[in-house]
Scaffold this active site. Structure first.
Site, mmCIF file in Angstrom:
data_model
loop_
_atom_site.group_PDB
_atom_site.id
_atom_site.type_symbol
_atom_site.label_atom_id
_atom_site.label_comp_id
_atom_site.label_asym_id
_atom_site.label_seq_id
_atom_site.Cartn_x
_atom_site.Cartn_y
_atom_site.Cartn_z
ATOM 1 N N TYR A 140 0.864 -1.268 0.104
ATOM 2 C CA TYR A 140 0.012 0.002 0.076
ATOM 3 C C TYR A 140 0.909 1.382 0.158
ATOM 4 C CZ TYR A 140 -2.989 -3.695 1.475
ATOM 5 O OH TYR A 140 -3.710 -4.759 1.549
ATOM 6 N N THR A 216 -5.088 2.029 18.285
ATOM 7 C CA THR A 216 -5.625 2.449 19.728
ATOM 8 C C THR A 216 -5.883 3.936 19.862
ATOM 9 O OG1 THR A 216 -3.625 2.872 20.491
ATOM 10 C CG2 THR A 216 -3.970 0.455 20.702
HETATM 11 ZN ZN LIG Z 1 0.226 3.900 19.945
#
Ligand SMILES: [Zn+2]
Length: 303
Positions: A140, A216
């Protein structure tokens, strides 16, 4: 004004306001402050990170060794930014390439950043610091594209344990924090004066947990193959406290920047360890468990 120009301005400002709105509860000031909803897949996803990693509950895995190219090259032009959510390093002179293990492609390091306290826990234990080495799959062209695919990103997570011995590599990062600490310098890159090799932040890679998860931070894209090393590195609490002084808003220090634990949702978490003895009955057990693990890992990682 042209209609499309107006659309562009509105869309850009929406994206910017969303990007700057999210944050972490200040647990130093209020331990009971609830973790905020970040929206989208962050709230609805089923493969979110971080999670607690259990040595006992993990599947045993055995793969070829991970291969690291140029991780020990000293980087002379590293840039550091305070993006309001973490301290991030980028601008590597050499292409740092990760391959091997269960990975089907080559991955290159895009950036390195840290979380204080750790995001992953191992056997329910939270560590004072976690470094994330973020890699993009070279099939990518950029991170935006890579984030759309489940094999797009690999993040190596390195946990640090409390010690009386200062960590030298972390110390070199801390020495440069002054230039980016204040809110006035948010998103303004500063050159890291001391050269640093990314390999200096990484202990032994022979044993690690690996599982399919997410970024996250928003967008929380479920595009991440996590490799969380079981060996931890020492850091002093004084060193960790230096990171807590960086500002995320005017007059507001970023006391912690870890996301709360997410549901494992029956995902395969594989523990890869260097086999100690391949002979005799132990070897046979390892082979049977390897076949079982590869079938499971294949279902989770390749489909
Ligand atoms: Zn992180």
């Amino acid at each position: 004004m042209h209609f499309f120009t107006i659309c562009l301005i509105v869309c850009c400002s929406m994206a910017l306001s969303w990007a700057s709105d999210w944050g972490y509860p200040d647990l130093d000031n209020n331990q009971d402050e609830p973790f905020p909803k970040w929206g989208g897949i962050c709230d609805s996803g089923k493969k979110q990170s971080p999670i607690n990693l259990h040595a006992k509950g993990a599947l045993k895995g055995e793969f070829d060794a991970l291969k690291f190219e140029n991780y020990n090259e000293y980087q002379k032009n590293l840039q550091m930014i305070n993006n309001g959510h973490t301290i991030q390093l980028s601008g590597f002179n050499h292409e740092l390439t990760l391959s091997g293990g269960a990975l089907l492609n080559d991955f290159v390091v895009e950036q390195v950043h840290m979380h204080w306290w750790s995001e992953h826990t191992i056997n329910e234990i939270r560590y004072p610091l976690e470094v994330h080495i973020v890699h993009r799959n070279t099939i990518y062209p950029n991170m935006t594209m890579a984030a759309n695919f489940k094999d797009g990103i690999v993040v190596i997570g390195v946990l640090y344990h409390v010690s009386n011995t200062p960590n030298e590599a972390i110390g070199r990062i801390i020495k440069n924090l002054g230039a980016v600490k204040s809110y006035d310098s948010i998103n303004q890159p500063a050159l890291v004066a001391d050269s640093l090799a990314v390999g200096d932040l990484v202990p032994s890679v022979e044993s690690y947990f690996t599982y399919a998860g997410s970024l996250t931070t928003p967008s929380c894209a479920e595009a991440v193959t996590w490799i969380v090393l079981t060996e931890t590195f020492p850091v002093t609490l004084d060193q960790v406290n230096e990171f807590k002084e960086i500002e995320s808003a005017a007059g507001k220090q970023l006391h912690n920047n870890y996301r709360e634990l997410q549901s494992e949702n029956n995902r395969a978490v594989v523990l890869v360890e260097q086999p100690e003895d391949r002979s005799g009955a132990a070897g046979l057990t390892a082979s049977v468990s390897l076949i079982f693990t590869l079938i499971l890992a294949g279902q989770k990682f390749l489909m």
